[in-house]
Design a protein around this motif. Structure first.
Motif, PDB file in Angstrom:
ATOM      1  N   LEU A 175      32.982   9.987-101.335  1.00  0.00           N
ATOM      2  CA  LEU A 175      33.718  10.696-100.285  1.00  0.00           C
ATOM      3  C   LEU A 175      33.822   9.847 -99.021  1.00  0.00           C
ATOM      4  O   LEU A 175      34.874   9.786 -98.379  1.00  0.00           O
ATOM      5  CB  LEU A 175      33.022  12.024 -99.959  1.00  0.00           C
ATOM      6  CG  LEU A 175      33.179  13.146-100.987  1.00  0.00           C
ATOM      7  CD1 LEU A 175      32.200  14.272-100.679  1.00  0.00           C
ATOM      8  CD2 LEU A 175      34.610  13.668-100.984  1.00  0.00           C
ATOM      9  N   ILE A 176      32.727   9.197 -98.669  1.00  0.00           N
ATOM     10  CA  ILE A 176      32.727   8.356 -97.468  1.00  0.00           C
ATOM     11  C   ILE A 176      33.697   7.200 -97.640  1.00  0.00           C
ATOM     12  O   ILE A 176      34.494   6.890 -96.749  1.00  0.00           O
ATOM     13  CB  ILE A 176      31.306   7.842 -97.177  1.00  0.00           C
ATOM     14  CG1 ILE A 176      30.383   9.020 -96.828  1.00  0.00           C
ATOM     15  CG2 ILE A 176      31.314   6.833 -96.033  1.00  0.00           C
ATOM     16  CD1 ILE A 176      28.923   8.646 -96.745  1.00  0.00           C
ATOM     17  N   VAL A 177      33.660   6.558 -98.804  1.00  0.00           N
ATOM     18  CA  VAL A 177      34.562   5.432 -99.071  1.00  0.00           C
ATOM     19  C   VAL A 177      36.017   5.875 -99.003  1.00  0.00           C
ATOM     20  O   VAL A 177      36.871   5.196 -98.427  1.00  0.00           O
ATOM     21  CB  VAL A 177      34.263   4.822-100.458  1.00  0.00           C
ATOM     22  CG1 VAL A 177      35.313   3.784-100.817  1.00  0.00           C
ATOM     23  CG2 VAL A 177      32.893   4.177-100.462  1.00  0.00           C
ATOM     24  N   ASP A 178      36.316   7.039 -99.593  1.00  0.00           N
ATOM     25  CA  ASP A 178      37.696   7.526 -99.620  1.00  0.00           C
ATOM     26  C   ASP A 178      38.229   7.827 -98.225  1.00  0.00           C
ATOM     27  O   ASP A 178      39.425   7.673 -97.957  1.00  0.00           O
ATOM     28  CB  ASP A 178      37.790   8.796-100.471  1.00  0.00           C
ATOM     29  CG  ASP A 178      37.602   8.507-101.953  1.00  0.00           C
ATOM     30  OD1 ASP A 178      37.692   7.329-102.337  1.00  0.00           O
ATOM     31  OD2 ASP A 178      37.345   9.458-102.714  1.00  0.00           O
ATOM     32  N   ARG A 179      37.350   8.255 -97.338  1.00  0.00           N
ATOM     33  CA  ARG A 179      37.794   8.652 -95.999  1.00  0.00           C
ATOM     34  C   ARG A 179      37.797   7.500 -95.004  1.00  0.00           C
ATOM     35  O   ARG A 179      38.513   7.552 -94.012  1.00  0.00           O
ATOM     36  CB  ARG A 179      36.895   9.762 -95.449  1.00  0.00           C
ATOM     37  CG  ARG A 179      36.881  11.037 -96.270  1.00  0.00           C
ATOM     38  CD  ARG A 179      38.159  11.832 -96.114  1.00  0.00           C
ATOM     39  NE  ARG A 179      38.112  13.060 -96.898  1.00  0.00           N
ATOM     40  CZ  ARG A 179      37.679  14.222 -96.419  1.00  0.00           C
ATOM     41  NH1 ARG A 179      37.241  14.308 -95.182  1.00  0.00           N
ATOM     42  NH2 ARG A 179      37.666  15.293 -97.187  1.00  0.00           N
ATOM     43  N   ILE A 180      36.995   6.482 -95.238  1.00  0.00           N
ATOM     44  CA  ILE A 180      36.848   5.405 -94.255  1.00  0.00           C
ATOM     45  C   ILE A 180      38.177   4.742 -93.880  1.00  0.00           C
ATOM     46  O   ILE A 180      38.432   4.507 -92.709  1.00  0.00           O
ATOM     47  CB  ILE A 180      35.821   4.357 -94.737  1.00  0.00           C
ATOM     48  CG1 ILE A 180      34.410   4.888 -94.480  1.00  0.00           C
ATOM     49  CG2 ILE A 180      35.992   3.027 -94.013  1.00  0.00           C
ATOM     50  CD1 ILE A 180      33.312   4.006 -95.013  1.00  0.00           C
TER      51      ILE A 180
END
Length: 628
Positions: A175-180
């Protein structure tokens, strides 16, 4: 008399009570009677309980501050209850995205870092996943509260034995990677992000289930970053062995019978790692306490190359079919673009391997097994032959424009620069077409010439190579390339490229007698015009000397009188060229510079002795500089 079961209304009355005992009783009751998938009921319970009580319950369980609940129960029980209830409430996106829940992220991250109770940790990860999924605010809070690094360190150093927690942790990182990319990442977040890479790398090596592929895809997202600062941060963390862990994971994937697309992704990941840390890391020993390499170094390198070769062969065949035989649809166009992108990655990886096995600087003194090395070279010959066949197919269909063709030229140039005798017949037959290839955004050939220059520089050292190039006027393309660079029209290329191009021209001029009838004066006269400014505007002695050498050999082909009779050649140009020759022969160059370019100096000197009587202006300039 039959006892009446407690209802939701009874629960809500207790939760709305003023005393903590009532709220706790109501909360325990809620966990028994409420259907947590019933959104309306969950919202009623949350509103009745109140965010303030939930916060006090959580910090009491953590042993923080004077909450008024000290000593009433075991803190661990409070902690477990509070985290479980928070995770339950956050199954409702409306609650999960609230400021009250977002603000709990640092506390939950702290709990994960400090506890070993797997049941509590699982609820914590579920809470974080739900809050991060509910809104952008959750991701921002994770970044701004510096929660990434402690979470990553926990997974890396303490590990997660529970598979459910492991799955949730990986989901959170995804999720963090997708939003960064959609969030303006500050430099201060890079440390946490790099620790995420370290964490995922170890998991990638250790996992033996479907999560291994999910972790691989997250790593690809991270390591595809073009941030130089992020890459530098990762290099500083090489002591955590993240790159070595990744190679172990890739080794396992490439050895197993899995779908081709996952092997392709593993190769993509390896290419990204090699881009960040350099090619030589692949030859370093990988010894760990928690995981073991299943192949020796040279066998692994061979496995990587063979896997890439298989993918290249398949992609070239499919791409040729799609371009020249399949019906043209929007779906076909998308597939073609995907094949192009995949080939670019595969070529990049193979280029790095070519550089690696060609280098004498083998990491830690490791020497590749000679038998394996010969097998790899044989395999590379086969692959380059296939790439040349792909270009032959393009030629047969009168196609010379496309980034896929340009990428093919690049890998051919990289390999033939190391082994110019490989695929010699095919290369010479296709050389004219190769030098005419343009990228999608090019209006004329530039990069195709640039990529072949190291090879051309070697092949033109003998007369047969010169004849192969000049037979169709290929030397004119190299001259145009030099002119464009000197005029600043060429796209930025590595320093030294212009020197290599000049070296190829110098080789051709050195064989001018054997090439009589194949080369004319006019292309080289164009170079005289461009070189005339170097004496005044260039501080690079290497370029000055090789330009002077070319001028000296071109002067052999004509005379001062003939030059001045040309419409676009005047006394000013000749005067500047005279200064260039004089500078290269004078004492204005240091002894170290003259020694470094002795061979070029000898060419200028020998040429001057041959033609100086035909160039009085040059002779006067040289004599004048010597007298000073």
């Amino acid at each position: 008399m039959e006892t009446k079961s407690p209802s939701l209304e009874d629960c809500l009355k207790l939760l709305s009570g003023e005393k903590d005992e009532q709220k706790l009783a109501g909360l325990f009751l809620a966990t028994k009677i409420s259907d947590w998938s019933d959104t309306a009921s969950v919202i009623k319970i949350y509103n009745a309980l109140g965010a303030r009580f939930l916060h006090r319950l959580l910090v009491t369980g953590m042993g923080k501050g004077d909450t008024g609940m000290e000593g009433r129960a075991d803190r661990e029980a409070y902690l477990k209850l509070s985290v479980t209830v928070l995770a339950g409430f956050c199954r409702v996106p409306e609650i999960a995205s609230s400021e009250e829940m977002v603000s709990k992220i640092p506390l939950i991250s702290e709990i994960i870092s400090n506890l070993s109770d797997s049941s509590i940790i699982e609820e914590c990860y579920e809470f974080l996943v739900l809050v991060a999924s509910a809104s952008e605010k959750g991701i921002i809070q994770i970044l701004e509260s510096r929660s990434i690094e402690p979470l990553a360190r926990h997974i890396l150093h303490d590990g997660i034995e529970d598979s459910r927690s492991q799955e949730l942790a990986i989901r959170l990182l995804q999720l963090i990677v997708d939003r960064i990319p959609s969030y303006n990442v500050d430099k201060s977040y890079l440390s946490g992000m790099s620790w995420m890479v370290c964490t995922l790398s170890r998991q990638f090596a250790l996992l033996h289930n479907i999560l291994k592929f999910e972790v691989m895809h997250i790593l690809i997202s991270f390591l595809s970053s073009t941030s130089a600062i992020f890459n530098e941060t990762l290099r500083e963390l090489l002591g955590t062995n993240w790159a070595a862990y990744i190679s172990i994971g890739i080794m396992e994937i490439l050895q197993n019978r899995i779908v081709s697309c996952e092997k392709l992704q593993a190769l993509r990941l390896l290419d990204s790692v090699m881009y960040i840390v350099g090619e030589s890391f692949l030859l370093e020993d990988k010894i760990f306490d928690d995981v073991e390499a299943t192949l020796p170094i040279d066998k692994f390198l061979q496995l990587v190359l063979e896997s890439a070769r298989v993918e290249i062969a398949v992609h070239l065949n499919e791409l040729a079919y799609l371009k020249y035989e399949a019906s043209k649809t929007s779906s076909t166009a998308r597939t073609i673009e995907l094949k192009r992108q995949n080939l670019a990655v595969l070529y990049s990886l193979v280029e790095k391997i070519i550089k690696l096995i060609s280098s004498a600087n083998v990491a830690d003194g490791t020497i590749l097994n000679e038998g394996i090395l010969l097998q790899m070279i044989s395999g590379l010959n086969e692959t380059i032959s296939l790439v040349l066949d792909f270009l032959q197919d393009a030629k047969d269909h009168c196609v010379w424009k496309g980034d896929d063709l340009l990428a093919a030229v690049r890998i051919i140039g990289s390999y033939l620069a190391q082994t110019p005798s490989a695929c010699q017949e095919k290369t010479r037959d296709l050389l004219q077409h190769i030098l005419s290839i343009e990228g999608d955004d090019e209006s004329s050939p530039f990069y195709s010439i640039c990529f072949l220059l190291p090879m051309l520089c070697q092949t033109t050292m003998d007369v047969d190579g010169c004849k192969a190039l000049t037979s169709f006027g290929g030397h004119k393309s190299v001259v145009d390339f030099i002119v464009n660079l000197l005029r600043g029209n060429g796209t930025a290329v590595e320093s030294g490229t212009i020197y290599i191009a000049c070296d190829a021209i110098l080789n051709i001029l050195s064989h001018r007698k054997e090439l009589e009838g194949q080369i004319e004066e006019s292309p080289f006269l164009q170079l005289l015009q461009e070189f005339s400014t170097l004496a005044e505007n260039n501080n690079d002695p290497s370029l000055l000397m090789i330009a002077s050498s070319i001028c000296s050999l071109v002067f052999d082909l004509t005379s001062e009188e003939k030059l001045l009779n040309l419409a676009d050649f005047n006394h000013g140009t000749l005067e500047r060229l005279s200064q260039l020759i004089a500078l290269s022969l004078s004492q204005m160059l240091s002894k170290e510079e003259i020694d470094a370019y002795q061979e070029l100096y000898d060419i200028v000197r020998a040429g001057y002795d041959r033609w100086s009587n035909r160039y009085p202006s040059v002779q006067n300039a040289v004599l004048s500089s010597m007298n000073h």
